[in-house]
Structures are given as structure tokens and as C-alpha cells.
Motif scaffolding. Structure first.
Motif, mmCIF file in Angstrom:
data_model
loop_
_atom_site.group_PDB
_atom_site.id
_atom_site.type_symbol
_atom_site.label_atom_id
_atom_site.label_comp_id
_atom_site.label_asym_id
_atom_site.label_seq_id
_atom_site.Cartn_x
_atom_site.Cartn_y
_atom_site.Cartn_z
ATOM 1 N N UNK A 122 0.860 -1.192 0.000
ATOM 2 C CA UNK A 122 0.000 0.000 0.000
ATOM 3 C C UNK A 122 0.897 1.244 0.000
ATOM 4 N N UNK A 123 0.662 2.136 -0.935
ATOM 5 C CA UNK A 123 1.482 3.350 -1.042
ATOM 6 C C UNK A 123 1.177 4.297 0.115
ATOM 7 N N UNK A 124 2.190 5.079 0.534
ATOM 8 C CA UNK A 124 1.956 6.028 1.632
ATOM 9 C C UNK A 124 0.735 6.918 1.394
ATOM 10 N N UNK B 152 -2.387 4.952 1.777
ATOM 11 C CA UNK B 152 -2.652 4.643 3.182
ATOM 12 C C UNK B 152 -3.278 5.854 3.858
ATOM 13 N N UNK B 153 -2.718 7.006 3.575
ATOM 14 C CA UNK B 153 -3.213 8.238 4.196
ATOM 15 C C UNK B 153 -4.666 8.496 3.805
ATOM 16 N N UNK C 206 -6.832 6.337 2.722
ATOM 17 C CA UNK C 206 -7.709 5.301 3.267
ATOM 18 C C UNK C 206 -8.084 5.618 4.713
ATOM 19 N N UNK C 207 -7.075 6.024 5.482
ATOM 20 C CA UNK C 207 -7.335 6.314 6.889
ATOM 21 C C UNK C 207 -8.293 7.492 7.014
ATOM 22 N N UNK C 208 -8.095 8.491 6.159
ATOM 23 C CA UNK C 208 -8.984 9.643 6.207
ATOM 24 C C UNK C 208 -10.424 9.258 5.901
ATOM 25 N N UNK D 135 -9.889 1.131 7.075
ATOM 26 C CA UNK D 135 -8.616 0.799 7.717
ATOM 27 C C UNK D 135 -8.253 -0.678 7.705
ATOM 28 N N UNK D 136 -9.012 -1.514 7.037
ATOM 29 C CA UNK D 136 -8.663 -2.931 6.928
ATOM 30 C C UNK D 136 -8.386 -3.561 8.288
ATOM 31 N N UNK D 137 -9.261 -3.283 9.228
ATOM 32 C CA UNK D 137 -9.055 -3.800 10.597
ATOM 33 C C UNK D 137 -8.976 -5.326 10.605
ATOM 34 N N UNK D 138 -8.014 -5.837 11.347
ATOM 35 C CA UNK D 138 -7.924 -7.279 11.532
ATOM 36 C C UNK D 138 -7.309 -8.017 10.362
ATOM 37 N N UNK E 216 -1.121 -6.667 7.024
ATOM 38 C CA UNK E 216 -0.556 -5.857 5.948
ATOM 39 C C UNK E 216 0.958 -5.946 6.052
#
Lengths: 299, 123
Positions: free
Chosen positions: B81-83, B86-87, B89-91, B95-98, B101
Motif C-alpha cells: 500500500x502506497x503512503x 494509506x493516508x 484510506x485512513x482519512x 482501515x482494513x481492521x484485523x 498488511x
């Protein structure tokens, strides 16, 4: 005097302008004539009002003199470019001394009042003339006050922008302490912009250093609200998406209490008391073991 | 565009090469879940290095792949996952919990190897 020639009952636009110009000329002459006295009076009132306390009396007087001259010049020429440049220059000099906006506005208004008083004194016998003089004087004086105040505020804003820029550039280093272990010490206030920058920097560093564990130390963060806490959670999650584990260290008792009180969910975050503990935990995750050399054994 | 799925020992590696449509993603999900059984795979690696955007459907599909593969007996790792991604996605709260990665393919393989060893140790 030309003012006598113009008939105030005649509302013709041109004669009205000429009238004003003539009155302003008369006014400027008066202000030039009484320069010393008015200037002193003004400086006295500045001291009395406890303005510009950051400057010595001599400095106040020197500045008062040049402000006075520029003021009169602006009244005379009716152009404000010179005054604008001057007020910018003045602001540049006095802002580092800690002069506040209300002081600058205060002294300009005092000068306006001092001059108006002197006009009252001069024309108190000819009420109608006084009226016309004030008609000419007030708009110009207000515009001058406006120009100086705006100049000051603009300069201040410029400085604030500059400082924000500087702080942003100081920013936060991402340090590698061991193979695949990064530390991110955060000091100071975290605003949304900085939080964003921090996260971006951290993610890039994780990629560049192939980090597996990151220790974020927030010992230097004085206060935290739900916004900042959410930013932190986001940073941790973003780092995890890149395959790095984040350990947060250095939560002060106050911050811990605030976070629990406002109900921020930090259950997803690994926290360790201090930076040392955080690094030890990180080493454990990475499979390092720090063993002290046996005593007497050469290093 | 169909995503190539490579079999590498006990693992399946799906390397996404370009932006995918929703249909491509669904197709990838079905193919992976089917092949986990066919090849008796123990692990699945989905490499998203080439993706510079990740929308909610893509994230949901990745999550579904992970859950489905687990039900079929394989561990899934999302790698690369590119920085910026990732940023973003979090926003967006994606967040792909569980779900595991890793930084890149190599890390992903290490992770699966470690997991495999743990499983052997436990047995």
C-alpha cells in the motif's frame, strides 16, 4: 484666505472640492506651525495613556515626530502611498518590541484627537469655519488612522505567516535508531496541517527505511484534544497499512486523563509509559535482545 | 483486466498491475477463493503496489478476500500500500481492521513463513 471665497451654501461639486482643498491647506499650515507644541502634547498623552510602554520616552518622541510629519504630509498631499510604506516600515520596527495592535490604533487616534483639540482652540470663535475645517479634516484623519492600523495588522500577519512557515520547516524529524526501527518525537502543538504533514513524513520514512516498528514519543505534546487524538489514531492506522507497528510513548498523566474523559478510543494503539520502555518493547518485537557485557570483560 | 494469480509453493500471489473496475475486483475475489481450495494454499498475498487509488469497494473486496480465504484455511496479507493511499484510506475510515498488511512482497512472504512456522510449532 481662500476658504472665505467659497460659499458653503453653494453645493456645486467643484467649488466644494476646492473648498476642501483650501481648508486642508490652511489646516496643514496650522499643524506645521504648531509642530513642536502639538508633538509634545501628543507624546505626553501617549505616556499618560500608558501606551508604547515597551519603548523609552526618547524613542516614543522620535517615533512621534516622524509619525507626525508623515501624518501632516498625508493630509497635505491627500495620497497615502508614502504613509502606507512608512507605517509598514514602522510596524516592522516596533512589532519585535512587543507593541500591540491596540497601542498603535490608540496612538494614531490620540494624534487625531490632539490635532482636533488644537483646531477647536484655534477656531472656537468662528463656529461655522470650525465646522467646515472639521468636515475637511475628519475624513482625511480617519483614512490615515485606517491606513496605519491596517498597515500594522498586515505586517503582523505577514510575520505570523513567516513564523508558521518556519515552524513547519523545523517540523519533526523521523529518526532511525536501529535497523527497521524508527522514532518520531513530537514536540509542541499539533494542528490539523502539522498532523497531516507528520503522517506523510512518517509514511514516507517507513517506506524508505523499510521500518517494521515505529515509536511515536509525545512527551513534548502539552495538550491533546479529541482532534489531535484522532489524528494520532489515523497516523497509527496508516502506518499499519504499510505493515509497521506503532508504539506510542510519553502520554502524560494529564493527557491520559483527558483522553479517557473525552472518551477517545485508543484500544487499537499500543502505548508504553516512556520512550525507553517504548524502544525496549520495539526491540522485543524486532527480536533484539540487549545484553550487558559481563563485568571486567573488555568492550 | 484480469489479475494474474501466481502459485508459489504454499502461497498464492495476486499482483494487481493497473486500476481495476469493480467487476475485475469481484472476479479476482472469486478466482482467489476458488484457487485457495484447488491448490491447497496456506497463504494469499495481494500486491497493490501499482494502485494509486483505493476506493471503498476495493477495500471491501480486499477484506472479503481475507475473510473468505481464512474460512478456506489460508492467511491473507495485503502488501505494497502506497503512503498516499494509506493516508487517504485512513482519512476515509477504510482501515482494513484485523487484516495483515506488509510493506512489500518480501515482507509479506516473511510474514506468511513466520505464521506457518507458528502453526507447525503449535501442532
Amino acid at each position: 484666505m481662500t476658504a472665505k471665497e467659497a460659499n458653503p451654501s453653494q453645493p456645486g461639486g467643484k467649488s466644494r472640492t476646492e473648498d476642501t482643498a483650501a481648508l486642508l491647506r490652511e489646516l496643514v499650515a496650522h499643524l506645521r506651525q504648531n509642530r513642536t507644541q502639538l508633538r509634545e502634547e501628543w507624546a505626553r498623552r501617549i505616556t499618560q495613556a500608558k501606551l508604547l510602554t515597551a519603548m523609552t520616552e526618547e524613542e516614543v518622541f522620535a517615533e512621534a515626530t516622524s509619525v507626525y510629519d508623515n501624518y501632516v504630509e498625508a493630509l497635505e498631499t491627500g495620497t497615502f502611498e508614502a504613509l502606507q510604506a512608512y507605517s509598514r516600515n514602522l510596524s516592522e520596527r516596533i512589532i519585535p518590541r512587543g507593541v500591540e495592535t491596540h497601542e498603535v490604533v490608540g496612538i494614531v487616534l490620540l494624534l487625531r484627537d490632539t490635532m482636533a483639540r488644537s483646531l477647536f482652540g484655534k477656531y472656537h470663535e468662528d463656529f461655522e469655519k470650525l465646522n467646515r475645517i472639521l468636515d475637511a479634516y475628519e475624513p482625511a484623519a480617519n483614512r490615515i488612522a485606517n491606513t496605519v492600523a491596517v498597515g500594522f495588522v498586515q505586517e503582523r500577519e505577514r510575520i505570523i505567516r513567516q513564523q508558521q512557515e518556519a515552524i513547519r520547516e523545523l517540523s519533526t524529524p523521523v529518526l532511525q535508531v536501529r535497523e527497521r526501527l524508527l522514532i518520531l518525537p513530537i514536540i509542541g502543538v499539533i494542528d490539523p496541517q502539522r498532523a497531516r504533514q507528520l503522517t506523510e513524513q512518517l509514511l514516507r520514512a517507513i517506506r524508505a527505511n523499510r521500518a517494521k516498528v515505529v515509536v511515536i514519543d509525545i512527551t513534548g505534546v502539552a495538550a491533546m484534544d479529541s482532534n489531535v487524538a484522532n489524528h494520532l489514531v489515523q497516523t497509527v492506522e496508516a502506518a499499519r497499512l504499510l505493515g509497521a507497528t506503532v508504539i506510542v510513548t510519553g502520554l502524560s498523566p494529564e493527557i491520559a486523563q483527558t483522553l479517557v474523559t473525552i472518551g477517545v478510543d485508543l484500544s487499537e494503539m499500543a502505548t508504553v509509559g516512556d520512550l525507553q520502555g517504548g524502544i525496549e518493547e520495539a526491540e522485543r518485537l524486532l527480536g533484539y535482545k540487549v545484553v550487558p557485557l559481563a563485568e571486567g570483560q573488555p568492550a | 483486466m484480469e489479475v494474474p494469480i501466481l502459485k508459489q509453493g504454499d502461497y498464492l500471489i495476486a499482483s494487481i498491475q493497473s486500476a481495476l473496475t469493480d467487476a475485475d475486483l469481484s472476479q479476482l475475489r472469486e478466482a482467489l477463493v476458488e484457487r485457495v481450495g484447488r491448490f491447497r494454499s496456506r497463504g494469499v498475498i495481494v500486491d497493490v503496489t501499482a494502485l494509486d487509488v483505493m476506493d471503498s469497494f476495493a477495500v471491501r473486496t480486499l477484506r472479503d478476500i481475507a475473510h473468505m480465504a481464512r474460512l478456506r484455511g489460508a492467511e491473507t496479507v495485503i502488501v505494497g500500500i502506497q503512503p498516499e493511499v494509506a493516508f487517504a484510506m485512513v482519512q476515509l475510515g477504510l482501515t482494513l481492521k484485523g487484516i495483515a498488511t506488509a510493506l512489500d512482497l518480501e515482507e509479506g512472504l516473511n510474514f506468511l513463513n513466520r505464521r506457518g512456522k507458528e502453526r507447525v510449532d503449535r501442532a
